[in-house]
Design a protein around this motif. Structure first.
Motif, PDB file in Angstrom:
ATOM      1  N   LYS A  84       0.839  -1.190   0.000  1.00 23.02           N
ATOM      2  CA  LYS A  84       0.000   0.000   0.000  1.00 23.02           C
ATOM      3  C   LYS A  84       0.875   1.240   0.000  1.00 23.02           C
ATOM      4  CE  LYS A  84      -3.403  -2.273   2.958  1.00 23.02           C
ATOM      5  NZ  LYS A  84      -4.061  -2.155   4.264  1.00 23.02           N
ATOM      6  N   MET A 101      -1.230   7.721  -0.422  1.00 23.38           N
ATOM      7  CA  MET A 101      -1.435   8.705  -1.493  1.00 23.38           C
ATOM      8  C   MET A 101      -2.447   9.758  -1.082  1.00 23.38           C
ATOM      9  SD  MET A 101       0.169   8.010  -4.541  1.00 23.38           S
ATOM     10  CE  MET A 101      -0.904   7.806  -5.923  1.00 23.38           C
ATOM     11  N   LYS A 157      -1.532  -1.073  -4.180  1.00 21.19           N
ATOM     12  CA  LYS A 157      -2.687  -0.187  -4.169  1.00 21.19           C
ATOM     13  C   LYS A 157      -2.435   1.089  -3.392  1.00 21.19           C
ATOM     14  CE  LYS A 157      -5.898  -1.762  -0.896  1.00 21.19           C
ATOM     15  NZ  LYS A 157      -7.100  -2.560  -0.716  1.00 21.19           N
ATOM     16  N   GLN A 158      -3.244   2.082  -3.711  1.00 16.24           N
ATOM     17  CA  GLN A 158      -3.094   3.358  -3.021  1.00 16.24           C
ATOM     18  C   GLN A 158      -3.983   3.372  -1.782  1.00 16.24           C
ATOM     19  OE1 GLN A 158      -4.705   6.761  -4.948  1.00 16.24           O
ATOM     20  NE2 GLN A 158      -6.579   5.741  -5.565  1.00 16.24           N
ATOM     21  N   THR A 159      -3.587   4.208  -0.836  1.00 16.70           N
ATOM     22  CA  THR A 159      -4.409   4.386   0.351  1.00 16.70           C
ATOM     23  C   THR A 159      -4.270   5.836   0.812  1.00 16.70           C
ATOM     24  OG1 THR A 159      -4.786   3.575   2.578  1.00 16.70           O
ATOM     25  CG2 THR A 159      -2.558   3.432   1.790  1.00 16.70           C
ATOM     26  N   GLY A 160      -4.919   6.172   1.924  1.00 15.94           N
ATOM     27  CA  GLY A 160      -4.870   7.561   2.398  1.00 15.94           C
ATOM     28  C   GLY A 160      -3.690   7.803   3.319  1.00 15.94           C
ATOM     29  N   CYS A 161      -3.852   8.753   4.214  1.00 13.31           N
ATOM     30  CA  CYS A 161      -2.763   9.180   5.086  1.00 13.31           C
ATOM     31  C   CYS A 161      -2.799   8.372   6.384  1.00 13.31           C
ATOM     32  CB  CYS A 161      -2.940  10.666   5.391  1.00 13.31           C
ATOM     33  SG  CYS A 161      -1.947  11.287   6.737  1.00 13.31           S
ATOM     34  N   LEU A 162      -1.662   7.795   6.733  1.00  8.79           N
ATOM     35  CA  LEU A 162      -1.583   7.020   7.980  1.00  8.79           C
ATOM     36  C   LEU A 162      -1.350   7.928   9.182  1.00  8.79           C
ATOM     37  CD1 LEU A 162       0.586   3.777   7.812  1.00  8.79           C
ATOM     38  CD2 LEU A 162      -1.709   4.024   8.724  1.00  8.79           C
ATOM     39  N   GLY A 163      -1.106   9.202   8.909  1.00  9.44           N
ATOM     40  CA  GLY A 163      -0.916  10.138  10.005  1.00  9.44           C
ATOM     41  C   GLY A 163       0.535  10.414  10.356  1.00  9.44           C
ATOM     42  N   TYR A 164       1.440   9.696   9.700  1.00  8.84           N
ATOM     43  CA  TYR A 164       2.865   9.885   9.987  1.00  8.84           C
ATOM     44  C   TYR A 164       3.478  10.757   8.893  1.00  8.84           C
ATOM     45  CZ  TYR A 164       1.958   6.205  13.331  1.00  8.84           C
ATOM     46  OH  TYR A 164       1.442   5.477  14.367  1.00  8.84           O
ATOM     47  N   GLU A 195       3.418   0.423   2.877  1.00  7.47           N
ATOM     48  CA  GLU A 195       3.211  -0.681   3.797  1.00  7.47           C
ATOM     49  C   GLU A 195       3.300  -1.978   3.002  1.00  7.47           C
ATOM     50  OE1 GLU A 195       0.036  -2.184   7.210  1.00  7.47           O
ATOM     51  OE2 GLU A 195      -0.621  -0.850   5.625  1.00  7.47           O
ATOM     52  N   PRO A 247       7.857   2.718  13.222  1.00  9.83           N
ATOM     53  CA  PRO A 247       7.050   1.967  14.183  1.00  9.83           C
ATOM     54  C   PRO A 247       5.633   2.535  14.224  1.00  9.83           C
ATOM     55  CG  PRO A 247       8.622   3.395  15.307  1.00  9.83           C
ATOM     56  CD  PRO A 247       8.814   3.624  13.854  1.00  9.83           C
ATOM     57  N   ILE A 248       4.701   1.730  13.836  1.00 12.60           N
ATOM     58  CA  ILE A 248       3.307   2.162  13.809  1.00 12.60           C
ATOM     59  C   ILE A 248       2.638   1.638  15.061  1.00 12.60           C
ATOM     60  CG2 ILE A 248       1.097   1.812  12.618  1.00 12.60           C
ATOM     61  CD1 ILE A 248       3.072   3.619  11.131  1.00 12.60           C
ATOM     62  N   SER A 249       2.037   2.539  15.814  1.00 14.07           N
ATOM     63  CA  SER A 249       1.410   2.035  17.020  1.00 14.07           C
ATOM     64  C   SER A 249       0.124   2.772  17.292  1.00 14.07           C
ATOM     65  CB  SER A 249       2.356   2.210  18.205  1.00 14.07           C
ATOM     66  OG  SER A 249       2.609   3.568  18.396  1.00 14.07           O
TER      67      SER A 249
END
Ligand SMILES: Cc1cc2nc3c(=O)[nH]c(=O)nc-3n(C[C@H](O)[C@H](O)[C@H](O)COP(=O)(O)O)c2cc1C
Ligand code: SF4
Ligand code: SF4
Ligand code: SF4
Lengths: 489, 144
Positions: B50, B53, B83-90, B98, B136-138
């Motif tokens: 992912k 985007m 595939k594309q996805t939105g913002c993970l916030g980081y 990902e 690190p995604i938490s």
């Protein structure tokens, strides 16, 4: 790296995980099941009760109870009502709503339809600023896909509930985020606020009952329906339930979005999620609530974030902008920055806001250029109170907050400017002073040759001298001198 | 946008959903197709990549990264669903990608450029080696 798991994502649950341009991705995450449950299994009253019991409050800044707003709009008799999504997002530094619309547009569409079902509206309008082209594009795709599946449109899921959604574009004026101004802008009128009451719930778009909610408010709704009010209201504090998304910006290492349960402390957001201050510098202040909010000191870092606590300490939740400042930021200059924004964005309809804020700005400018007096600080306070009390809309009513909160929390910085002629952070150029220390100066002439305004004089091999009346504080001499003979105070 | 690049997984005919049961069936069908349903055999799942985007990702060069990623997967014969996805916030670490390899924990890489893409495909995906640059995604979401 520790794994603090301070974040809890409800509004952002799908952002960054699903493809926002594929409705199937959303459906796979139980998308549109909440809408289905509402229109097939629950009455509008039951849904409204669920939202009321959840304790959800508006995420657009005011914190008004969402279920109550829906109930009020429902109870106004009219055969035409509207659901409006406020996606104007004008706070400097805020981009929570944009991220939700870009990352999970269906969550907002689904919630708008649920709201329409509850209040008896067949039309939803999303007011979005034209500066958000990607969000607009994804919303259009999402609306089309939902229509193709019949999840929006006529006779949704075989019921007699019809709901369509359209976009309306804003030109990006901050004041158009205020709900009455927003509605006027959608009607093609000037985007100026009008006196409330009547509230939009009673008389809104085209004079019809209109329920206005923020993007993030809507994005939380399907989860409440799917998980239940009792699941949601266990998260958060006594009077602020659920989570809040913040856009972390400024002098913090991890700039980005953080969604945390209400009650999380500012310290946890800034130092754990945000990773602390850039370059290991010292934290000075955090600003929440955008141009309507306040600047808090380190003494407030352990305040649990919720609507009421932030107001109690002189700031506010606002829409979720959170700007972190370090030792290098001058708080008087910060107050001036927000005032500049306000001046730019005031619609000019009422005098206290249009003229009062201009005067506030002038006084702040006087202070940052070293010409302020202690009396000016008093004037700022008096004028601020007048503006707050007499402005028509929320913009003017809250615009002096950055001034008042910096005076209250960083009064010593104001005093340093007006009494000692010093800017403690070294930001206010007019208050800087470059001097040559005679004993250290070798008379190498380097500074003399580089000074852009000829403020430096002196004979070769004898001490040089800076004429303060000519110096423009550019700092070139300070950088050039190889003998540390120039001081900055 | 970019739909010409994506492995489009629209279920080809969009039929109107007329009942809640239809919706449930559609969800089951999607899960099955993605190999996550009850009967889905995990070993047959393919690698998923992912790319963030949203405006923040695109501003940092995510479009270019996604294009290169698709080309390189093809070039190195890696069967992956990009595939594309939105913002993970980081946002500070954009562009971010990902990588989900069936049977392993998802890994998120930040500050990705073309060089990093090659490294991730060749070293992590193909050889199963450790690659630097993991973010690190938490966070908890509603399902855990
Ligand atoms: C000057 C001003 C600007 C505002 N800007 C926004 C905005 O950008 N987005 C928003 O949702 N609400 C904004 N509001 C609040 C709206 O007037 C309204 O209260 C809100 O959209 C209601 O939604 P909620 O109850 O879900 O928060 C603004 C208010 C004022 C006074
Ligand atoms: S307070 Fe300011 S923005 Fe609001 S109506 Fe008056 S002039 Fe316009
Ligand atoms: S600060 Fe700039 S203007 Fe002032 S004396 Fe030095 S070089 Fe000249
Ligand atoms: S550069 Fe330094 S040492 Fe040389 S003349 Fe200027 S102040 Fe004196």
């Amino acid at each position: 790296m520790t794994d603090p798991k301070k974040q809890f994502r409800i509004a952002l649950r799908n952002c960054g995980l699903i493809d926002p341009e594929q409705i199937e991705d959303y459906i796979e995450q139980d998308g549109y099941f909440a809408l289905g449950k509402c229109i097939i299994e629950l009455s509008p009253e039951m849904v409204i009760d669920e939202i009321k019991n959840s304790g959800l409050r508006g995420r657009g800044g005011g914190g008004f109870p969402t279920g109550l707003k829906w109930e009020i709009t429902k109870n106004v008799e009219n055969n035409q009502k509207y659901v409006v999504c406020n996606a104007d997002e004008g706070d400097p530094g805020a981009f929570m709503d944009r991220s939700i619309l870009e990352g999970d547009p269906h969550s907002v569409l689904e919630a708008m339809a649920i709201c329409g079902y509850c209040i008896g509206a067949d039309t939803g309008l999303i007011y979005i600023r034209a500066e958000y082209p990607l969000a607009i594009e994804r919303l259009k795709i999402a609306i089309k896909q939902a229509e193709e599946y019949g999840l929006i449109g006529d006779e949704i899921l075989g019921s007699d509930f019809n709901f369509k959604i359209e976009l309306r574009y804003g030109a990006g004026a901050f004041v158009c985020g205020e709900e009455t101004a927003l509605i006027h802008s959608m009607e093609g009128l000037r985007g100026e606020p009008t006196f409330k009451p009547p509230f939009p719930s009673v008389s809104g778009y085209m004079g019809k009952p209109t329920n206005v909610n923020n993007v993030e408010t809507f994005a939380s709704v399907p989860v409440i329906i799917n998980k239940g009010a009792n699941w949601f209201n266990k998260i958060g504090t006594e009077k602020s339930k659920g989570t809040k998304v913040f856009a972390l910006a400024g002098k913090v290492n991890n700039v980005g979005l953080a969604e945390v349960p209400m009650g999380t402390t500012l310290r946890e957001v800034i130092f754990e999620i945000g990773g602390g201050i850039i370059d290991g510098k010292e934290f000075k202040s955090v600003q929440t609530g955008g141009p309507s909010g306040g600047c808090l000191t380190k003494d407030f870092l352990d305040v649990p974030i919720d609507y009421d606590n932030l107001i109690a300490v002189g700031s506010m939740m606002g829409s979720g902008g959170m700007i972190v400042m370090d030792e290098d930021d001058c708080m008087v200059a910060i107050a001036k920055f927000y005032l500049e924004f306000t001046l730019e964005e005031s619609c000019g309809k009422c005098n206290p806001c249009r003229i009062g804020n201009k005067r506030l700005h002038e006084i702040l400018d006087k202070i940052t250029s070293g010409k302020g007096t202690e009396e000016d600080i008093e004037k700022l306070k008096i004028l601020s109170d007048v503006i707050k009390d007499t402005s028509l809309c929320g913009l003017g009513q809250t615009s002096p907050n950055p001034v008042l909160s910096t005076i209250a929390n960083f009064g010593h910085e104001y005093l340093a400017h007006v009494k000692d002629g010093k800017c403690p952070a070294g930001q206010c150029k007019s208050l800087l002073r470059y001097d040559i220390i005679e004993d250290l100066c070798t008379g190498c002439t380097l500074c003399f040759r580089h000074c852009p305004v000829g403020a430096i004089t002196g004979e070769r091999r004898s001490p040089h001298f800076i004429d303060q009346s000519l110096c423009i504080k550019c700092g070139v001499c300070f950088e050039k001198c190889k003998f540390n003979a120039i001081t900055l105070t | 946008m970019l739909s010409e690049l994506k492995n489009n997984h629209h279920l080809s005919i969009m039929t109107k959903i007329k009942t809640l049961t239809d919706l449930k069936h559609l969800k089951d069908k999607i899960q099955l197709k993605n190999g996550l349903g009850k009967s889905g055999d995990k070993s047959e799942q393919i690698i998923q990549i992912k790319v963030g985007m949203a405006t923040c990702g695109i501003a940092s060069g995510a479009k270019e990264v996604m294009k290169y990623l698709i080309e390189e997967c093809e070039h190195l014969a890696v069967d992956a669903n990009v595939k594309q996805t939105g913002c993970l916030g980081y946002c500070y670490a954009e562009p971010m990608i990902e990588v989900l390899i069936p049977g392993s924990k998802p890994k998120v890489f930040g500050y990705v450029n073309n060089k990093k893409v090659r490294e991730i495909i060749e070293n992590y995906i193909i050889k199963g080696e450790q690659v630097e640059g993991e973010i690190p995604i938490s966070f908890k979401t509603i399902n855990n």
